[in-house]
Scaffold this motif. Structure first.
Motif, short mmCIF file in Angstrom:
data_model
loop_
_atom_site.label_atom_id
_atom_site.label_comp_id
_atom_site.label_asym_id
_atom_site.label_seq_id
_atom_site.Cartn_x
_atom_site.Cartn_y
_atom_site.Cartn_z
N UNK A 26 0.88 -1.27 0.18
CA UNK A 26 0.00 0.01 -0.02
C UNK A 26 0.83 1.22 0.05
N UNK A 27 0.17 2.23 -0.56
CA UNK A 27 0.93 3.89 -0.51
C UNK A 27 -0.34 4.75 0.26
N UNK A 28 0.59 5.68 0.81
CA UNK A 28 -0.46 6.80 1.29
C UNK A 28 -0.74 6.64 2.66
N UNK A 29 -1.50 7.48 3.16
CA UNK A 29 -1.92 7.81 4.72
C UNK A 29 -2.82 6.51 5.14
N UNK A 55 -0.45 11.19 -2.31
CA UNK A 55 0.76 11.90 -1.93
C UNK A 55 0.21 13.00 -1.02
N UNK A 56 -0.87 13.56 -1.06
CA UNK A 56 -1.64 14.37 -0.28
C UNK A 56 -2.57 14.01 0.81
N UNK A 57 -2.53 12.62 1.01
CA UNK A 57 -3.23 12.26 2.27
C UNK A 57 -4.72 11.80 2.01
N UNK A 58 -5.13 11.81 0.94
CA UNK A 58 -6.56 11.89 0.75
C UNK A 58 -7.17 10.46 0.58
N UNK A 59 -6.04 9.78 -0.19
CA UNK A 59 -6.30 8.18 -0.59
C UNK A 59 -5.15 7.14 -0.06
N UNK A 60 -5.60 6.21 0.35
CA UNK A 60 -4.85 4.94 0.64
C UNK A 60 -4.95 4.06 -0.69
N UNK A 61 -3.64 3.77 -1.27
CA UNK A 61 -3.84 2.89 -2.40
C UNK A 61 -3.08 1.39 -1.95
#
Length: 205
Positions: free
Chosen positions: A38-41, A76-82
């Protein structure tokens, strides 16, 4: 349930790399599982899960036209976990998946980038194993290391289990299939339409 028989006739059966180590702690994204790549917050309001095959031209199109701006503007802006999950559609895709995992968790997504960028060089080649090995060597995965990964059966079972779970849970039969906050995302895709869908979910509407 998908098993090794799914690939018989496409190429010789090939075992895979050792199963990925689980993530530390519990996975936090919606629908995310321990061990997912996973990537992101983890606390992002929207989780996008992609079931992908590395020999799928539609997956390559998604990666180049949807994923890249999605990562820039939302992940990268923390809105989506991929979250990326394996659903290889043939044996070259299995071996490419093995190579990406063989590179290690911290380089998996970088290898996916490269494999899609070099798609025309290896995906339909008769000597795809050698082509993948060359890509691996350029990325720091030696041929001996790649061969050792191909000789390890644990992740092969995990790949098939990922596919079986995708079919059972989300009725996945093709790639890319996207699960957005637990629901399949259907319809013709453009980044603008997909972004609007994500914005609505993030706003709770």
């Amino acid at each position: 349930m998908i098993s090794r028989r799914f690939f018989i006739g496409t190429a010789a059966a090939v075992p895979a790399v050792a199963m990925l180590a689980p993530l530390p702690g519990a996975a936090a994204g919606i629908g995310e599982r321990p061990g997912d790549l996973a990537l992101g917050d983890p606390d992002a309001p929207v989780t996008v899960i992609e079931y992908l095959s590395l020999t799928c031209p539609h997956c390559r199109w998604f990666h180049q036209n949807i994923f890249e701006p999605l990562k820039r503007d939302y992940v990268d802006t923390g809105k989506v976990r991929f979250v990326a999950r394996d659903f290889p559609l043939n044996m070259p895709a299995v071996q490419a998946t093995i190579l990406a995992h063989c590179a290690g968790r911290d380089r998996y997504f970088a290898f996916v980038d490269v494999l899609f960028a070099t798609f025309d060089d290896w995906a339909s080649s008769r000597d795809y194993t050698d082509k993948l090995a060359q890509i691996g060597e350029l990325g720091g995965v030696s041929r001996d290391r790649f061969d050792a990964c191909l000789a390890d059966t644990d992740l092969e079972n995990a790949i098939f289990q990922s596919m079986a779970s995708a079919q059972a849970e989300y009725d996945v039969s093709s790639t890319p299939t996207l699960i957005v906050n637990g629901e399949r995302y259907e319809g013709k895709m453009s980044f603008e339409a997909f972004a609007q869908h994500i914005d609505r979910l993030a706003a709770g509407s």
